[in-house]
Motif scaffolding. Structure first.
Motif, PDB file in Angstrom:
ATOM      1  N   LYS A 156      12.676   6.378  -1.645  1.00 34.93           N
ATOM      2  CA  LYS A 156      11.574   6.336  -2.613  1.00 34.93           C
ATOM      3  C   LYS A 156      11.798   7.438  -3.645  1.00 34.93           C
ATOM      4  N   TYR A 200       5.906  10.022  -6.684  1.00 35.49           N
ATOM      5  CA  TYR A 200       4.911  10.268  -5.645  1.00 35.49           C
ATOM      6  C   TYR A 200       4.587  11.754  -5.459  1.00 35.49           C
ATOM      7  N   LEU A 252       3.970   8.509   6.102  1.00 33.92           N
ATOM      8  CA  LEU A 252       4.951   7.428   5.884  1.00 33.92           C
ATOM      9  C   LEU A 252       5.249   7.165   4.416  1.00 33.92           C
ATOM     10  N   TRP A 266      11.069   9.651   8.400  1.00 37.05           N
ATOM     11  CA  TRP A 266      10.406   8.373   8.112  1.00 37.05           C
ATOM     12  C   TRP A 266      10.731   7.346   9.204  1.00 37.05           C
ATOM     13  N   ARG A 279       8.027   5.769  11.607  1.00 34.00           N
ATOM     14  CA  ARG A 279       7.837   4.329  11.450  1.00 34.00           C
ATOM     15  C   ARG A 279       7.884   3.659  12.835  1.00 34.00           C
ATOM     16  N   THR A 299      -2.631   9.689   4.878  1.00 35.09           N
ATOM     17  CA  THR A 299      -1.864   8.666   4.158  1.00 35.09           C
ATOM     18  C   THR A 299      -2.527   7.298   4.299  1.00 35.09           C
ATOM     19  N   PHE A 300      -2.983   6.974   5.506  1.00 36.73           N
ATOM     20  CA  PHE A 300      -3.603   5.666   5.709  1.00 36.73           C
ATOM     21  C   PHE A 300      -4.960   5.576   5.011  1.00 36.73           C
ATOM     22  N   GLY A 324      -3.678   5.076   1.395  1.00 34.70           N
ATOM     23  CA  GLY A 324      -2.982   3.795   1.186  1.00 34.70           C
ATOM     24  C   GLY A 324      -3.868   2.591   1.406  1.00 34.70           C
ATOM     25  N   GLY A 325      -4.901   2.761   2.254  1.00 35.26           N
ATOM     26  CA  GLY A 325      -5.705   1.605   2.625  1.00 35.26           C
ATOM     27  C   GLY A 325      -6.935   1.334   1.773  1.00 35.26           C
ATOM     28  N   THR A 333      -6.070   0.028  -2.644  1.00 27.56           N
ATOM     29  CA  THR A 333      -5.338  -1.244  -2.675  1.00 27.56           C
ATOM     30  C   THR A 333      -6.227  -2.407  -2.250  1.00 27.56           C
ATOM     31  N   THR A 334      -6.899  -2.234  -1.103  1.00 28.50           N
ATOM     32  CA  THR A 334      -7.722  -3.341  -0.589  1.00 28.50           C
ATOM     33  C   THR A 334      -8.937  -3.546  -1.492  1.00 28.50           C
ATOM     34  N   PRO A 344      -2.440  -5.224  -6.620  1.00 27.57           N
ATOM     35  CA  PRO A 344      -3.059  -3.884  -6.670  1.00 27.57           C
ATOM     36  C   PRO A 344      -2.040  -2.781  -6.940  1.00 27.57           C
ATOM     37  N   VAL A 345      -0.816  -2.933  -6.414  1.00 24.14           N
ATOM     38  CA  VAL A 345       0.238  -1.954  -6.750  1.00 24.14           C
ATOM     39  C   VAL A 345       1.164  -2.672  -7.723  1.00 24.14           C
ATOM     40  N   ILE A 387       6.864  -0.263  -7.739  1.00 19.92           N
ATOM     41  CA  ILE A 387       7.304   0.825  -6.859  1.00 19.92           C
ATOM     42  C   ILE A 387       8.664   1.337  -7.375  1.00 19.92           C
ATOM     43  N   ARG A 406      12.480   3.403  -6.702  1.00 19.78           N
ATOM     44  CA  ARG A 406      13.527   3.853  -5.785  1.00 19.78           C
ATOM     45  C   ARG A 406      14.566   4.619  -6.586  1.00 19.78           C
ATOM     46  N   ILE A 461       6.379  -5.229  -9.422  1.00 19.55           N
ATOM     47  CA  ILE A 461       5.732  -6.275  -8.608  1.00 19.55           C
ATOM     48  C   ILE A 461       4.975  -7.211  -9.555  1.00 19.55           C
TER      49      ILE A 461
HETATM   50  C1  HEM Z   1      -3.881  -5.371  -0.571  1.00 17.96           C
HETATM   51  C2  HEM Z   1      -3.642  -4.284   0.111  1.00 17.96           C
HETATM   52  C3  HEM Z   1      -2.389  -3.461   0.023  1.00 17.96           C
HETATM   53  C4  HEM Z   1      -1.390  -3.474  -0.899  1.00 17.96           C
HETATM   54  C5  HEM Z   1      -1.264  -4.373  -2.136  1.00 17.96           C
HETATM   55  C6  HEM Z   1      -0.414  -2.476  -0.501  1.00 17.96           C
HETATM   56  C7  HEM Z   1       0.759  -2.216  -1.174  1.00 17.96           C
HETATM   57  C8  HEM Z   1       1.750  -1.376  -0.711  1.00 17.96           C
HETATM   58  C9  HEM Z   1       3.063  -1.227  -1.309  1.00 17.96           C
HETATM   59  C10 HEM Z   1       3.551  -1.966  -2.554  1.00 17.96           C
HETATM   60  C11 HEM Z   1       3.745  -0.333  -0.573  1.00 17.96           C
HETATM   61  C12 HEM Z   1       5.186   0.118  -0.792  1.00 17.96           C
HETATM   62  C13 HEM Z   1       5.248   1.466  -1.463  1.00 17.96           C
HETATM   63  C14 HEM Z   1       6.682   1.896  -1.692  1.00 17.96           C
HETATM   64  O1  HEM Z   1       7.571   1.451  -0.970  1.00 17.96           O
HETATM   65  O2  HEM Z   1       6.917   2.712  -2.612  1.00 17.96           O
HETATM   66  C15 HEM Z   1       2.875   0.121   0.489  1.00 17.96           C
HETATM   67  C16 HEM Z   1       3.223   1.042   1.443  1.00 17.96           C
HETATM   68  C17 HEM Z   1       2.341   1.549   2.357  1.00 17.96           C
HETATM   69  N1  HEM Z   1       1.038   1.138   2.570  1.00 17.96           N
HETATM   70 FE1  HEM Z   1       0.109  -0.374   1.631  1.00 17.96          FE
HETATM   71  N2  HEM Z   1      -0.862  -1.857   0.625  1.00 17.96           N
HETATM   72  C18 HEM Z   1      -2.052  -2.414   0.991  1.00 17.96           C
HETATM   73  C19 HEM Z   1      -2.839  -2.081   2.072  1.00 17.96           C
HETATM   74  C20 HEM Z   1      -2.601  -1.018   2.898  1.00 17.96           C
HETATM   75  C21 HEM Z   1      -3.456  -0.600   3.979  1.00 17.96           C
HETATM   76  C22 HEM Z   1      -4.766  -1.304   4.383  1.00 17.96           C
HETATM   77  C23 HEM Z   1      -2.897   0.499   4.535  1.00 17.96           C
HETATM   78  C24 HEM Z   1      -3.371   1.365   5.668  1.00 17.96           C
HETATM   79  C25 HEM Z   1      -4.534   1.296   6.248  1.00 17.96           C
HETATM   80  C26 HEM Z   1      -1.653   0.766   3.822  1.00 17.96           C
HETATM   81  C27 HEM Z   1      -0.787   1.799   4.097  1.00 17.96           C
HETATM   82  C28 HEM Z   1       0.492   1.891   3.566  1.00 17.96           C
HETATM   83  C29 HEM Z   1       1.491   2.851   4.049  1.00 17.96           C
HETATM   84  C30 HEM Z   1       1.306   3.886   5.162  1.00 17.96           C
HETATM   85  C31 HEM Z   1       2.649   2.637   3.279  1.00 17.96           C
HETATM   86  C32 HEM Z   1       4.004   3.358   3.405  1.00 17.96           C
HETATM   87  C33 HEM Z   1       4.847   2.523   4.350  1.00 17.96           C
HETATM   88  C34 HEM Z   1       6.250   3.034   4.556  1.00 17.96           C
HETATM   89  O3  HEM Z   1       6.878   3.513   3.614  1.00 17.96           O
HETATM   90  O4  HEM Z   1       6.739   2.936   5.679  1.00 17.96           O
HETATM   91  N3  HEM Z   1      -1.512  -0.179   2.846  1.00 17.96           N
HETATM   92  N4  HEM Z   1       1.678  -0.541   0.387  1.00 17.96           N
END
Ligand code: HEM
Length: 474
Positions: free
Chosen positions: A120, A125, A136, A144, A148, A324-325, A328-329, A332-333, A394-395, A398, A400, A424
């Motif tokens: 990434k 970020y 994460l 990571w 993971r 983070t969660f 991230g959560g 987006t949602t 929503p995103v 991304i 790299r 995206i």
């Molecule tokens: C519509 C809902 C969601 C969308 C569109 C979304 C989108 C994304 C995207 C595009 C990434 C990749 C980021 C990257 O690689 O640079 C990502 C990673 C991540 N998201 Fe979501 N997300 C959503 C919901 C959630 C929820 C509900 C959670 C947690 C409760 C969450 C936690 C994370 C985490 C922890 C990562 C990093 C994962 C990793 O690199 O291993 N996301 N998300």
């Protein structure tokens, strides 16, 4: 102090102290670095010539600032996609190059590359780091991979299943609030604001088993998370404030620090409290008690999980993952759900179809709440959600960073050191991927509906929501 002759440098009889010598060595090293950098840029520029680029603002700025975080910015990306089809070159200032990608065949080699080859991109970020630490989203490499693997149990469906009840409860609170507002004569409300509180409420319950009641009364913790998210987005807009030392001198920087502190204190307190209850029971008793009495929350999973060597996560790691969660959560949602409601409002016929599908499923049931197993029984609603996510992801993108050359299927090479911006939004709006990405879906569904009645809706929607390649294969 001893003095050294520098005649070998052509400085004649000039004598210098070791400090002067040190200065010369330092300056030579710096010059060598600058020259190497300039050569690397020149070499990269040469290798990047095979990628087309839109007109630059100037040689100094490159394309910097051409894509704003606004509707115009989104339209500009659509233009780029229509003009270039799969990839284009983007210059950030005179030295930095970014490859923008909006076609799956070019995205694949980047996302399929090992994490060390395309990690990434840190710049994008980095503003989140003081808040989210090495969770994460921001960690890389071995850390990571280890985390993971350790977090996999958190996504077992037995853990996720009971969360549906939490989602229902939080949504019921939101609906009750909307009904109250309507009965008080309100005719307008900011959906995104309400839905954000609802997703934060759900997350706080799923992650910490904490009932903040934030949808009904103000919560300092939730306010801090909303503030942190807004401050990070704002900081991206101002190049000057990208430098840490300047940012933390500003009022926003100080607010960011304060909010970070508050959020960390909350997470730390939950972790400490939970650690106190853990040893008393023993792991097996603890698990049994938890599964019988209530949901196993995310903090429990993080406290219990072990790696291959039997090592657990540190408190700092647990805090980073929980924070983070939460981040991230929620946004987006909330964004995804708001757009689903917007799109259903724009298409009352599909809205009605979704309503009928749900009512049919819940007919003769008590209580009338959706459960985990029901989710697979709602194909039309699922398609609407997916289509909405395609139209309004929503995103949006991304990033790299290529630590090695990456070869694209057509033979072109993304050179080492270049940042890839995977769009995206662009991919989902690419006419080479989706036939008539903006229009077809709406018109085709109506058309099919006229011909085939309500039953044709799902087929039409699924047909429209299928990418070109898949449609050809089908
Ligand atoms: C519509 C809902 C969601 C969308 C569109 C979304 C989108 C994304 C995207 C595009 C990434 C990749 C980021 C990257 O690689 O640079 C990502 C990673 C991540 N998201 Fe979501 N997300 C959503 C919901 C959630 C929820 C509900 C959670 C947690 C409760 C969450 C936690 C994370 C985490 C922890 C990562 C990093 C994962 C990793 O690199 O291993 N996301 N998300």
């Amino acid at each position: 102090m001893p003095r050294l002759s520098l005649s070998w440098l052509g400085l004649g009889s000039v004598a210098a102290s070791p400090w002067l010598l040190l200065l010369l060595v330092g300056a030579s090293w710096l010059l060598a670095r600058v020259l190497t950098r300039i050569y690397a840029c020149y070499e990269n520029s040469r290798r990047l010539q095979c990628f087309p680029q839109p007109p630059q603002r100037s040689w100094l700025l490159g394309h910097l600032g051409l894509i704003q975080s606004s509707e115009e910015g989104v339209l500009y990306v659509q233009d780029l996609v229509r003009t270039f089809g799969d990839v284009c070159l983007w210059r950030v200032g005179p030295l930095h190059a970014v490859i923008r990608i909006f076609h799956p065949t070019c995205i694949k080699p980047v996302l399929f590359a090992p994490a060390v080859v395309a990690p990434k991109d840190k710049i994008f970020y980095s503003f989140l780091k003081p808040w989210l630490g090495d969770g994460l989203l921001l960690s890389s490499g071995d850390k990571w991979s280890r985390h993971r693997r350790m977090l996999t149990p958190a996504f077992h469906f037995n853990i996720l299943k009971p969360y549906v009840k939490i989602f229902n409860d939080s949504t019921n609170v939101m609906h009750a609030k909307w009904q109250r507002l309507i009965s008080e004569g309100n005719t307008r409300l900011d959906m995104f604001e309400h839905i954000s509180l609802m997703t934060l409420d759900s997350l706080q319950k799923c992650i910490f088993s904490f009932e903040s009641n934030c949808q009904e009364k103000p919560s300092d913790y939730i306010a801090a998370i909303l503030e942190l998210s807004a401050l990070v987005a704002k900081r991206h807009q101002n190049l000057l404030l990208h430098m840490d030392f300047l940012y933390y001198l500003t009022a926003d920087g100080r607010r960011f620090r304060k909010a970070c502190h508050l959020v960390h204190n909350f997470t730390d307190a939950v972790i400490q409290e939970r650690r106190r209850t853990l040893p008393d029971h023993g792991i097996d008793d603890f698990l049994l008690a938890k599964t019988k009495s209530k949901t196993l929350d995310f903090i429990d999973v993080l406290l219990l999980t072990k790696d291959e060597d039997g090592k657990t996560l540190s408190d700092e790691d647990i805090r980073a993952e929980a924070d983070t969660f939460m981040f991230g959560g929620h946004d987006t949602t909330a964004s995804g759900l708001s757009w689903v409601l917007y799109n259903l409002a724009k298409h009352p016929e599909h809205q009605e179809h979704c309503r009928q599908e749900v009512q049919e499923l819940l007919r003769d049931r008590d209580p009338t709440e959706i459960e985990w197993d029901d989710l697979a029984q709602l194909p039309f609603l699922t398609m609407c959600i997916k289509e909405s996510l395609r139209l309004h992801p929503p995103v949006m993108a991304i990033s790299r960073c290529c630590t090695q050359d990456i070869k694209l299927p057509d033979g072109r090479v993304i050179p080492k050191g270049v940042i890839c911006r995977i769009s995206i939004f662009g991919t989902h709006h690419n006419p080479a991927v989706w036939p008539e990405p903006e229009e077809l879906h709406r018109t085709d569904v109506r058309h099919e509906r006229d011909e085939g009645g309500a039953g044709a809706d799902a087929a039409a929607l699924s047909g429209a929501a299928r990418p070109r390649g898949a449609a050809q294969e089908a």
